[in-house]
Design a protein around this motif. Structure first.
Motif, PDB file in Angstrom:
ATOM      1  N   ASP A  39       0.817  -1.211   0.000  1.00  0.00           N
ATOM      2  CA  ASP A  39       0.000   0.000   0.000  1.00  0.00           C
ATOM      3  C   ASP A  39       0.853   1.266   0.000  1.00  0.00           C
ATOM      4  O   ASP A  39       0.315   2.375   0.152  1.00  0.00           O
ATOM      5  N   GLY A  40       2.160   1.115  -0.157  1.00  0.00           N
ATOM      6  CA  GLY A  40       3.043   2.271  -0.157  1.00  0.00           C
ATOM      7  C   GLY A  40       3.420   2.751   1.221  1.00  0.00           C
ATOM      8  O   GLY A  40       4.099   3.778   1.366  1.00  0.00           O
ATOM      9  N   GLY A  41       2.994   2.027   2.263  1.00  0.00           N
ATOM     10  CA  GLY A  41       3.375   2.378   3.634  1.00  0.00           C
ATOM     11  C   GLY A  41       4.833   2.026   3.892  1.00  0.00           C
ATOM     12  O   GLY A  41       5.377   1.097   3.285  1.00  0.00           O
ATOM     13  N   ILE A  42       5.456   2.759   4.785  1.00  0.00           N
ATOM     14  CA  ILE A  42       6.894   2.579   5.045  1.00  0.00           C
ATOM     15  C   ILE A  42       7.108   1.511   6.111  1.00  0.00           C
ATOM     16  O   ILE A  42       6.746   1.687   7.277  1.00  0.00           O
TER      17      ILE A  42
ATOM     18  N   THR B 291       2.312   5.904   7.003  1.00  0.00           N
ATOM     19  CA  THR B 291       2.789   7.060   6.246  1.00  0.00           C
ATOM     20  C   THR B 291       3.446   6.590   4.956  1.00  0.00           C
ATOM     21  O   THR B 291       4.036   5.517   4.897  1.00  0.00           O
ATOM     22  N   ASP B 292       3.328   7.411   3.931  1.00  0.00           N
ATOM     23  CA  ASP B 292       3.940   7.102   2.639  1.00  0.00           C
ATOM     24  C   ASP B 292       5.121   8.052   2.416  1.00  0.00           C
ATOM     25  O   ASP B 292       5.241   9.069   3.109  1.00  0.00           O
TER      26      ASP B 292
ATOM     27  N   SER C  71       4.087  11.941   1.760  1.00  0.00           N
ATOM     28  CA  SER C  71       3.628  12.641   2.953  1.00  0.00           C
ATOM     29  C   SER C  71       4.778  12.884   3.928  1.00  0.00           C
ATOM     30  O   SER C  71       4.825  13.915   4.603  1.00  0.00           O
ATOM     31  N   ALA C  72       5.713  11.928   3.981  1.00  0.00           N
ATOM     32  CA  ALA C  72       6.837  12.020   4.918  1.00  0.00           C
ATOM     33  C   ALA C  72       7.946  12.934   4.425  1.00  0.00           C
ATOM     34  O   ALA C  72       8.970  13.079   5.094  1.00  0.00           O
ATOM     35  N   ASP C  73       7.758  13.551   3.255  1.00  0.00           N
ATOM     36  CA  ASP C  73       8.761  14.445   2.660  1.00  0.00           C
ATOM     37  C   ASP C  73      10.060  13.691   2.376  1.00  0.00           C
ATOM     38  O   ASP C  73      11.162  14.222   2.561  1.00  0.00           O
TER      39      ASP C  73
ATOM     40  N   GLY D 166      -1.430  14.500  -4.672  1.00  0.00           N
ATOM     41  CA  GLY D 166      -0.968  15.279  -3.528  1.00  0.00           C
ATOM     42  C   GLY D 166      -1.371  14.611  -2.223  1.00  0.00           C
ATOM     43  O   GLY D 166      -2.464  14.033  -2.130  1.00  0.00           O
ATOM     44  N   PRO D 167      -0.520  14.664  -1.198  1.00  0.00           N
ATOM     45  CA  PRO D 167      -0.848  14.013   0.073  1.00  0.00           C
ATOM     46  C   PRO D 167      -1.849  14.828   0.884  1.00  0.00           C
ATOM     47  O   PRO D 167      -1.928  16.055   0.742  1.00  0.00           O
ATOM     48  N   ALA D 168      -2.606  14.145   1.717  1.00  0.00           N
ATOM     49  CA  ALA D 168      -3.565  14.831   2.589  1.00  0.00           C
ATOM     50  C   ALA D 168      -2.831  15.626   3.663  1.00  0.00           C
ATOM     51  O   ALA D 168      -3.252  16.720   4.046  1.00  0.00           O
ATOM     52  N   GLN D 169      -1.713  15.061   4.146  1.00  0.00           N
ATOM     53  CA  GLN D 169      -0.907  15.729   5.163  1.00  0.00           C
ATOM     54  C   GLN D 169       0.567  15.647   4.781  1.00  0.00           C
ATOM     55  O   GLN D 169       0.958  14.797   3.970  1.00  0.00           O
TER      56      GLN D 169
END
Length: 391
Positions: free
Chosen positions: A101-104, A269-270, A273-275, A303-306
């Motif tokens: 899911d692209g999560g780290i 987090t992806d 979003s995590a920059d 674009g990320p939500a956060q």
């Protein structure tokens, strides 16, 4: 002593330098399944010493993994979004292990550790590169899950070796190169940030990498565990070097704006979003073929939500992980790392806020002990990096 405490002691392991730390007067605490030194003389003094001189950190809890085989790069690129196949021998790259899911799952360092084989000049043989090898350093708290993930998805033709008989020592600070050059007789003279060499120091086979997680110039040294104490003693014999604990390591990496796995980055987090978009190599973004690619590209496109941001907080009261962030009466995010900056002498924090409020200079509030503290989005890092990138 309660049963809970007994269970903790039974489950907490020791590292090769455990006795060395205790002799040095360290306060030891459980961390990532091991007893680790939180401080020696005091977190602030150790922090400031590292910023001005050189600190020795024991990071042996980290996982060290060697991945070898002709298809090693190809197989790693199935799981990592960075360009591994084009990484030249001796070069290092920061990368991410992602889920579907692209999560780290973790962030890590990858070094092309392919050995150079000297030829027999008398026999007219030329030197050549040996079997492809990649040296991975992963986070201590996730190393067993990482190893399991790699074994599950990497082809059986590729060999994974957990280097569990090696310690890892980090030497960080503006005087780190001076001290290490003195000890190693200038072996690291020509190295720049994100380069790695092997070195025989007497009978000790070392891997020295110019990197670290403090924002300062520095080195990480992989050494067989049986030689770790002797190496630590030799380095600390230099006037610039003192042992430093986990407390200062955390305040240093926070000032450097570096995310801590399990806090600032998680499977929730992806990379966008995590920059951490720099870890997504442009060519590999386009080509795909790595786990989580489709989901990450959707976030990139929409674009990320956060977004992860830095926050400068007014006053003297630090905001800790979990503190809510507000814009007016609306909660717009939360703190993931925070503390008092010894260098800046003020509270700083990192956290996630709604993307519309992530621009530098945006004024927000952070709730600490039922009080709203003014905070302003600020550029990361809080303290400039001083990596040695050469001329």
């Amino acid at each position: 002593m309660s049963d809970d405490t007994d269970d903790t002691i039974a489950e907490t392991e020791t590292l090769p330098l455990d006795a060395w730390h205790r002799r040095k007067g360290a306060r030891m605490v459980p961390f990532a399944g091991y007893y680790m030194p939180i401080q020696f003389d005091g977190i602030v003094s150790e922090h400031n010493w590292t910023r001005s001189q050189a600190g020795l950190f024991d990071v042996s809890h980290m996982g060290q993994i060697m991945v070898t085989g002709e298809k090693a790069a190809e197989e790693l690129e199935k799981l990592l979004p960075g360009a591994i196949a084009s990484l030249k021998p001796g070069k290092v790259r920061y990368s991410l292990l992602l889920d579907e899911d692209g999560g780290i799952l973790d962030d890590l360092m990858v070094t092309n550790a392919t050995p150079w084989i000297e030829g027999d000049a008398d026999a007219g043989e030329e030197g050549h590169w040996g079997e492809p090898a990649y040296y991975l350093v992963v986070n201590g708290a996730t190393k067993w899950e990482d190893i399991g993930h790699l074994r599950e998805f990497i082809d059986d033709d590729v060999t994974l070796t957990h280097m569990d008989e090696h310690a890892l020592i980090a030497l960080q600070g503006p005087s780190a190169a001076t001290a290490l050059n003195r000890v190693m007789r200038n072996v690291i003279d020509d190295m720049v940030f994100m380069e790695s060499v092997t070195h025989e120091f007497g009978e000790w086979p070392l891997r020295i990498t110019r990197s670290g997680y403090t924002g300062e110039d520095g080195f990480e040294i992989s050494v067989p565990a049986e030689f770790a104490e002797s190496l630590a003693d030799r380095l600390c014999a230099e006037i610039e070097v003192r042992p430093i604990g986990l407390g200062a390591r955390d305040s240093l990496r926070l000032e450097a704006g570096l995310p801590l796995y399990g806090h600032d980055i998680t499977t929730d987090t992806d990379p966008v979003s995590a920059d951490l978009g720099f870890a997504l190599t442009k060519k590999r973004r386009e080509q795909g073929g790595w786990m989580g690619h489709e989901k990450v590209m959707q976030v990139l496109e929409n674009g990320p939500a956060q977004k992860r941001v830095g926050l400068a907080i007014d006053g003297r009261m630090p905001a800790r992980e979990g503190a809510p962030i507000y814009s007016g009466d609306t909660q717009v995010g939360r703190i993931t790392s925070g503390g008092f900056s010894p260098t800046l002498e003020r509270p700083i924090a990192m956290g996630y806020v709604d993307t519309a409020l992530a621009s530098e200079g945006t004024e927000l509030e952070v709730e600490v002990r039922n009080k709203r503290l003014p905070a302003k989005v600020t550029k990361l890092p809080f303290v400039p990096h001083r990596y040695h990138r050469g001329n």
